[in-house]
Design a protein around this motif. Structure first.
Motif, mmCIF file in Angstrom:
data_model
loop_
_atom_site.group_PDB
_atom_site.id
_atom_site.type_symbol
_atom_site.label_atom_id
_atom_site.label_comp_id
_atom_site.label_asym_id
_atom_site.label_seq_id
_atom_site.Cartn_x
_atom_site.Cartn_y
_atom_site.Cartn_z
ATOM 1 N N HIS A 1 76.703 38.968 -3.084
ATOM 2 C CA HIS A 1 77.389 39.181 -1.807
ATOM 3 C C HIS A 1 76.830 38.290 -0.712
ATOM 4 C CE1 HIS A 1 79.382 41.073 1.518
ATOM 5 N NE2 HIS A 1 78.250 41.543 2.022
ATOM 6 N N ARG A 2 75.486 38.160 -0.659
ATOM 7 C CA ARG A 2 74.823 37.335 0.360
ATOM 8 C C ARG A 2 73.663 36.602 -0.299
ATOM 9 N NH1 ARG A 2 76.513 38.543 5.405
ATOM 10 N NH2 ARG A 2 74.753 37.451 6.340
ATOM 11 N N LEU A 3 73.877 35.325 -0.559
ATOM 12 C CA LEU A 3 72.898 34.544 -1.302
ATOM 13 C C LEU A 3 71.535 34.519 -0.617
ATOM 14 C CD1 LEU A 3 72.333 32.661 -3.701
ATOM 15 C CD2 LEU A 3 73.189 30.760 -2.313
ATOM 16 N N ASN A 4 71.541 34.540 0.716
ATOM 17 C CA ASN A 4 70.288 34.497 1.456
ATOM 18 C C ASN A 4 70.036 35.780 2.243
ATOM 19 O OD1 ASN A 4 69.314 31.610 1.004
ATOM 20 N ND2 ASN A 4 71.425 31.276 1.681
ATOM 21 N N GLY A 5 70.610 36.869 1.786
ATOM 22 C CA GLY A 5 70.370 38.145 2.443
ATOM 23 C C GLY A 5 68.982 38.675 2.102
#
Length: 280
Positions: free
Chosen positions: A254-258
């Motif tokens: 969902h968020r590669l850099n979350g």
């Protein structure tokens, strides 16, 4: 930093919408007459943003002709954008851009305000330029304040213009202390040039993202510590690792850099953590 689609609203349309409902006839004529100058200032802003020369913009040339800066900001932004129907519609549209109301500057806080990428007090001609208005959480707005870039390397990432979401750049390491801790940092991919890497590190430091993410990661660990203990007893280190990797994959998709996905990925990759260091 997490990117947003650039606003479709032009700077001139936003300005005209914000000043067109000014009730005082003389003030309205003065504001409308400045439209061409404001539009030209917005074009200079765009050229500098796209060429990476925002730090070279002079402190002059971004005024609203014939109007002191403080009054221009109050009339155009305070009255025109915030308190009139047409201006407020633009304000609300910009505020609604981030998915889940997530602040694009930190990737965590809830959007509560519009931040002026270039400070409105110093660049009043850009005070309602949509490209200069970034939805942000209150903490990021406060942390940024009226800071200006002094070099290309200290130019903050712009959510509308800098698209780094498709590259993995956020990483962390486990620090085995009591309690165990995560240390977050920027690890630029090899495809990045040094300028983008420096700007990302500057952005990361200015908004205190290492500390913010570490606090959130620690809260996450507190929430799953009992489950990790149960999994370790039932199946050992590798079952703990499998659980953490599954959780990481779901979040990173969902968020590669979350920070959440990076937290689980970092925990999964650390043998000491998976062997029980999470209980410290």
């Amino acid at each position: 930093m997490w990117s947003l689609d650039p606003p479709a609203i032009t700077a001139r349309h936003s300005y005209d919408a914000c000043v067109g409902a000014t009730k005082d006839p003389g003030r309205r004529r003065l504001l409308l007459a400045a439209g061409d100058s404001v539009e030209a200032a917005s074009e200079r802003f765009r050229r500098a943003a796209h060429s990476g020369t925002l730090h070279e913009l002079p402190g002059t040339g971004f005024t609203v002709p014939g109007i002191p800066a403080e009054e221009a900001v109050r009339w155009v932004y305070g009255n025109g954008m915030v308190n009139t129907r047409n201006g407020r519609a633009i304000y609300d549209q910009l505020m609604a851009a981030p998915a889940d109301e997530r602040c694009p500057l930190c990737g965590h806080g809830v959007v509560r305000t519009l931040d002026h990428y270039l400070p409105k007090r110093m660049f009043p001609a850009l005070c309602v330029d949509p490209l200069n208005l970034v939805p942000a959480c209150a903490d990021c707005n406060h942390a940024k304040g009226e800071s200006l870039p002094v070099s290309a390397e200290t130019t903050l990432l712009h959510p509308y213009l800098d698209h780094i979401d498709n590259d993995p750049w956020l990483t962390a390491r486990v620090v085995v202390t009591n309690p165990v801790w995560l240390e977050f940092y920027v690890s630029p991919p090899p495809t990045w040039g040094p300028l983008l890497a420096d700007r990302t590190r500057h952005h990361f430091e200015l908004f205190g993202l290492a500390e913010l993410f570490a606090v959130q990661a620690n809260r996450t660990l507190n929430n799953i510590r009992q489950h990790l203990t149960t999994v370790l007893v039932a199946g050992g280190r590798e079952l703990v690792r499998a659980y953490l990797k599954d959780e990481a994959a779901t979040r990173l998709a969902h968020r590669l850099n979350g920070w959440e996905g990076v937290t689980y990925r970092t925990f999964a990759s650390d043998d000491t953590f998976c062997s029980g260091a999470f209980s410290l």
